[in-house]
Scaffold this motif. Structure first.
Motif, PDB file in Angstrom:
ATOM      1  N   PRO A 127       0.820  -1.221   0.000  1.00  0.00           N
ATOM      2  CA  PRO A 127       0.000   0.000   0.000  1.00  0.00           C
ATOM      3  C   PRO A 127       0.849   1.263   0.000  1.00  0.00           C
ATOM      4  CG  PRO A 127       0.152  -0.874   2.211  1.00  0.00           C
ATOM      5  CD  PRO A 127       0.862  -1.860   1.324  1.00  0.00           C
ATOM      6  N   LYS A 128       0.193   2.413   0.079  1.00  0.00           N
ATOM      7  CA  LYS A 128       0.906   3.683   0.139  1.00  0.00           C
ATOM      8  C   LYS A 128       1.848   3.688   1.339  1.00  0.00           C
ATOM      9  CE  LYS A 128      -2.716   6.391  -2.104  1.00  0.00           C
ATOM     10  NZ  LYS A 128      -3.688   7.509  -1.965  1.00  0.00           N
ATOM     11  N   GLY A 129       3.089   4.024   1.085  1.00  0.00           N
ATOM     12  CA  GLY A 129       4.079   4.012   2.150  1.00  0.00           C
ATOM     13  C   GLY A 129       4.866   2.726   2.224  1.00  0.00           C
ATOM     14  N   GLY A 130       4.445   1.689   1.436  1.00  0.00           N
ATOM     15  CA  GLY A 130       5.182   0.434   1.411  1.00  0.00           C
ATOM     16  C   GLY A 130       4.814  -0.484   2.551  1.00  0.00           C
ATOM     17  N   GLY A 131       5.772  -1.300   3.000  1.00  0.00           N
ATOM     18  CA  GLY A 131       5.481  -2.246   4.070  1.00  0.00           C
ATOM     19  C   GLY A 131       6.617  -3.219   4.290  1.00  0.00           C
ATOM     20  N   GLU A 132       6.305  -4.296   5.001  1.00  0.00           N
ATOM     21  CA  GLU A 132       7.299  -5.296   5.395  1.00  0.00           C
ATOM     22  C   GLU A 132       6.958  -6.639   4.772  1.00  0.00           C
ATOM     23  OE1 GLU A 132       9.130  -5.786   9.620  1.00  0.00           O
ATOM     24  OE2 GLU A 132       7.447  -7.198   9.509  1.00  0.00           O
ATOM     25  N   ILE A 133       7.986  -7.360   4.323  1.00  0.00           N
ATOM     26  CA  ILE A 133       7.806  -8.695   3.749  1.00  0.00           C
ATOM     27  C   ILE A 133       8.647  -9.682   4.540  1.00  0.00           C
ATOM     28  CG2 ILE A 133       8.248 -10.154   1.735  1.00  0.00           C
ATOM     29  CD1 ILE A 133       7.617  -7.760  -0.036  1.00  0.00           C
ATOM     30  N   VAL A 214      21.984 -10.131   1.703  1.00  0.00           N
ATOM     31  CA  VAL A 214      21.831  -9.173   0.609  1.00  0.00           C
ATOM     32  C   VAL A 214      20.560  -8.339   0.754  1.00  0.00           C
ATOM     33  CG1 VAL A 214      21.538  -8.937  -1.889  1.00  0.00           C
ATOM     34  CG2 VAL A 214      23.155 -10.608  -0.978  1.00  0.00           C
ATOM     35  N   LEU A 215      19.448  -8.982   1.120  1.00  0.00           N
ATOM     36  CA  LEU A 215      18.150  -8.302   1.123  1.00  0.00           C
ATOM     37  C   LEU A 215      17.725  -7.782   2.491  1.00  0.00           C
ATOM     38  CD1 LEU A 215      16.113 -10.801  -1.106  1.00  0.00           C
ATOM     39  CD2 LEU A 215      17.174  -8.652  -1.823  1.00  0.00           C
ATOM     40  N   GLY A 216      18.307  -8.304   3.559  1.00  0.00           N
ATOM     41  CA  GLY A 216      17.843  -7.959   4.900  1.00  0.00           C
ATOM     42  C   GLY A 216      18.035  -6.489   5.227  1.00  0.00           C
ATOM     43  N   GLY A 217      16.948  -5.758   5.289  1.00  0.00           N
ATOM     44  CA  GLY A 217      17.001  -4.323   5.534  1.00  0.00           C
ATOM     45  C   GLY A 217      15.875  -3.637   4.788  1.00  0.00           C
ATOM     46  N   LYS A 237      12.576  -9.134   5.917  1.00  0.00           N
ATOM     47  CA  LYS A 237      13.066  -9.891   7.059  1.00  0.00           C
ATOM     48  C   LYS A 237      12.838 -11.365   6.763  1.00  0.00           C
ATOM     49  CE  LYS A 237       8.887 -10.240   9.916  1.00  0.00           C
ATOM     50  NZ  LYS A 237       8.320 -10.005  11.267  1.00  0.00           N
ATOM     51  N   ASP A 238      13.363 -12.234   7.606  1.00  0.00           N
ATOM     52  CA  ASP A 238      13.072 -13.662   7.532  1.00  0.00           C
ATOM     53  C   ASP A 238      13.005 -14.164   8.967  1.00  0.00           C
ATOM     54  OD1 ASP A 238      13.155 -16.517   7.287  1.00  0.00           O
ATOM     55  OD2 ASP A 238      13.882 -16.265   5.235  1.00  0.00           O
TER      56      ASP A 238
END
Length: 249
Positions: A127-133, A214-217, A237-238
């Motif tokens: 959504p607007k502002g993005g988020g966490e995966i 590589v992706l964490g952040g 995150k994972d």
């Protein structure tokens, strides 16, 4: 010099797909997932915020290093010098009276090897502002590679673009290499991002959980149009490997 070599090693992962003729994340069919939850507020280091607002870069604001053979400046800096809180999905006034609007963002996860991505190819709309995966929901424990792609629609017809990565994982030694930028280090990856998205995307590998380093952040995206700056972000995150992060994500 040692820090430069470590950061260079991290971004070598992002260049692995540069010579491939494979479609990468550009496939015809995706399993689409739409996240509608308003993102939680996140704290943005003031130096990163300056980059997102396209403020002039000075030696005092952050240090630049140029990776030999890459042709791109890499910006790095310690977490500090004050923080600014991003209010997810809201509009605010930025530097010089310019409006800041938080926008949508899409993330693509597409497997290169079989049984790496749950669903083979996934498009996650934020959504607007993005988020966490949480990658634990999408990446299996099998060994192989997958591609990561992004779509920030506000880049279209923008007069200026910026992509900044803020690392939230620890440096790790794997074999004879030290991987990762380290806790709270940031990189201006705009040029590399543009080149890789036009090709296969970012190719990362699950062996020894390299993809987490590589992706964490957080990836920040900023586009300038007239008197408005459009911003979004995604934090990876994972939850299976919290020990690899600087703090519990």
């Amino acid at each position: 010099m040692k820090k430069f070599v470590q950061i260079f090693s991290l971004w070598m992962f992002f260049l692995l797909g540069a010579c491939t003729k494979e479609p990468g994340y550009h496939v015809e069919h995706y399993k689409e997932i739409k996240i509608e939850d308003i993102p939680a507020d996140i704290k943005v280091p003031s130096k990163v915020w300056d980059l997102l607002e396209f403020k002039p870069v000075t030696a005092e604001s952050h240090e630049e290093k140029k990776a030999e053979g890459h042709g791109e400046a890499k910006a790095e800096g310690e977490h500090g010098g004050g923080e600014e809180k991003k209010e997810g999905g809201e509009k605010k006034e930025g530097a010089g009276g310019k409006d800041i609007v938080f926008s949508e963002l899409s993330v693509f996860l597409v497997e290169k090897n079989d049984d790496i991505v749950k669903g083979e190819a996934v498009k996650i709309s934020l959504p607007k502002g993005g988020g966490e995966i949480d990658l634990a929901q999408y990446i299996t424990t099998n060994k192989g590679s997958f591609y990561v792609g992004f779509d920030f629609p506000q880049f279209t017809e923008s007069t200026a673009q910026k992509v900044v990565f803020l690392s939230k994982t620890r440096k790790r030694r794997i074999d004879d290499k030290v991987l990762g930028a380290g806790c709270n280090q940031f990189l201006d990856i705009t040029t590399t991002y543009t080149k890789e998205m036009a090709k296969a995307g970012l190719k990362v590998n699950t062996v020894r959980e390299r993809y987490i380093t590589v992706l964490g952040g957080t990836f920040f995206f900023s586009a300038q149009k007239a008197g408005t700056t459009y911003i979004s972000q995604v934090t990876f995150k994972d939850s299976r490997y919290q020990n690899l992060f600087c703090e519990v994500p």
